[in-house]
Design an enzyme around this catalytic site. Structure first.
Site, PDB file in Angstrom:
ATOM      1  N   ASP A 107      -7.462  -0.773  -0.661  1.00  0.00           N
ATOM      2  CA  ASP A 107      -7.691  -0.990   0.768  1.00  0.00           C
ATOM      3  C   ASP A 107      -8.442   0.172   1.398  1.00  0.00           C
ATOM      4  O   ASP A 107      -9.305  -0.032   2.268  1.00  0.00           O
ATOM      5  CB  ASP A 107      -6.347  -1.191   1.491  1.00  0.00           C
ATOM      6  CG  ASP A 107      -5.773  -2.584   1.259  1.00  0.00           C
ATOM      7  OD1 ASP A 107      -6.532  -3.470   0.813  1.00  0.00           O
ATOM      8  OD2 ASP A 107      -4.577  -2.777   1.516  1.00  0.00           O
ATOM      9  N   THR A 148       6.995  -8.911  -7.313  1.00  0.00           N
ATOM     10  CA  THR A 148       7.569  -8.522  -8.617  1.00  0.00           C
ATOM     11  C   THR A 148       7.019  -7.184  -9.111  1.00  0.00           C
ATOM     12  O   THR A 148       7.580  -6.597 -10.038  1.00  0.00           O
ATOM     13  CB  THR A 148       7.212  -9.577  -9.675  1.00  0.00           C
ATOM     14  OG1 THR A 148       5.780  -9.588  -9.830  1.00  0.00           O
ATOM     15  CG2 THR A 148       7.676 -10.958  -9.275  1.00  0.00           C
ATOM     16  N   ARG A 207      -1.485  -6.401  -8.553  1.00  0.00           N
ATOM     17  CA  ARG A 207      -0.042  -6.279  -8.670  1.00  0.00           C
ATOM     18  C   ARG A 207       0.609  -7.267  -7.732  1.00  0.00           C
ATOM     19  O   ARG A 207       0.354  -7.227  -6.527  1.00  0.00           O
ATOM     20  CB  ARG A 207       0.315  -4.845  -8.254  1.00  0.00           C
ATOM     21  CG  ARG A 207       1.404  -4.248  -9.042  1.00  0.00           C
ATOM     22  CD  ARG A 207       1.539  -2.784  -8.763  1.00  0.00           C
ATOM     23  NE  ARG A 207       1.722  -2.424  -7.366  1.00  0.00           N
ATOM     24  CZ  ARG A 207       2.454  -1.398  -6.969  1.00  0.00           C
ATOM     25  NH1 ARG A 207       3.063  -0.652  -7.860  1.00  0.00           N
ATOM     26  NH2 ARG A 207       2.559  -1.102  -5.707  1.00  0.00           N
ATOM     27  N   ASP A 260      -2.674   2.648  -0.208  1.00  0.00           N
ATOM     28  CA  ASP A 260      -3.249   1.605  -1.060  1.00  0.00           C
ATOM     29  C   ASP A 260      -4.704   1.964  -1.344  1.00  0.00           C
ATOM     30  O   ASP A 260      -5.562   1.898  -0.454  1.00  0.00           O
ATOM     31  CB  ASP A 260      -3.151   0.242  -0.357  1.00  0.00           C
ATOM     32  CG  ASP A 260      -3.555  -0.882  -1.301  1.00  0.00           C
ATOM     33  OD1 ASP A 260      -4.688  -0.844  -1.821  1.00  0.00           O
ATOM     34  OD2 ASP A 260      -2.745  -1.788  -1.530  1.00  0.00           O
TER      35      ASP A 260
END
Ligand code: PRP
Ligand code: URA
Length: 212
Positions: free
Chosen positions: A206, A111, A107, A203
């Site tokens: 991560d 944006t 991603r 995340d």
């Protein structure tokens, strides 16, 4: 009037308990990875509940009988890289013969649009039921792009399996891919201004790979 979301929530107590452990910020990489694999296995058990069966004749040590075996299409498993990789082993524990395809998407942080960087699939995707896995369904952009890519390669029957979702992501898949059943373990409140699921778990990539 609120719009109805078409989604299956896997609310099994073991899934919910393990998900709570994953959400906690103190949970380290190894435990996070192990829990994700365990939940993926439990969710795979749920999503295969309606797979068709047929009877075959067998012989036990005691007698001849009819017994059931899976009858439907073969399964393909498609993780969305990176974080989807954390769900692969769990599903393969239950469906060891599944072929595995990979779709690489990330991603764009500015944006929030998905950027494609890899796609390698089994040659017979059209003949398989594809289980597309990604722990996070946030805006839905990544999963929707992956489903579109798979349809362009000829895929017909697909199931999307995610761990944590936002209503926005489910709505996106319902609108763009109404033919694809969506399974999640949780529908959280919303997205924040960086497109992260709130409360979510952070995340996922991560936390799985220790790249925080
Ligand atoms: C995360 C996650 C999904 C995507 C969800 O991946 O694993 O693929 O974001 O967000 P969306 O629904 O708004 O598209 P990310 O882009 O962080 O890449 P990574 O797995 O390589 O960390
Ligand atoms: N991707 C993640 O890994 N987490 C989120 O909350 C949203 C997208």
């Amino acid at each position: 009037m609120s719009e109805e979301l078409h989604v299956h929530v896997v609310d099994h107590p073991l899934v919910q308990h393990k998900l709570t452990l994953m959400r906690q910020k103190e949970t380290g990489t190894k435990d996070f990875r192990d829990l994700l694999e365990e939940i993926a296995m439990l969710m795979a058990y749920e999503i295969t509940r309606d797979f068709p069966l047929r009877e075959i004749a067998i012989e036990t040590p005691v007698a001849k009988c009819k017994a059931k075996v899976l009858a439907g299409k073969k399964v393909g498993l498609v993780p969305i890289l990176r974080a989807g990789l954390g769900m692969v082993e769990g599903v393969l524990n239950l469906i060891p013969a599944a072929r595995v395809g990979h779709i690489g998407l990330y991603r764009d942080p500015a944006t929030l649009k998905p950027v494609e960087y890899y796609c390698k699939l089994p040659g017979d995707v059209a003949e398989r039921t594809l289980i597309v896995v990604d722990p996070m369904l946030a805006t839905g952009g990544s999963a929707s792009a992956a489903l579109t890519m798979l349809k362009e390669k000829g895929a017909k029957g697909m199931i999307l399996m995610c761990l944590v979702s936002a209503p926005e992501g489910i709505r996106c898949i319902n609108q763009k891919h109404p033919d694809v059943p969506v399974y999640v373990a949780a529908i959280d409140e919303r997205l924040n201004d960086r497109g992260y699921i709130v409360p979510g778990l952070g995340d996922a990539g991560d936390r799985i790979f220790g790249t925080l």
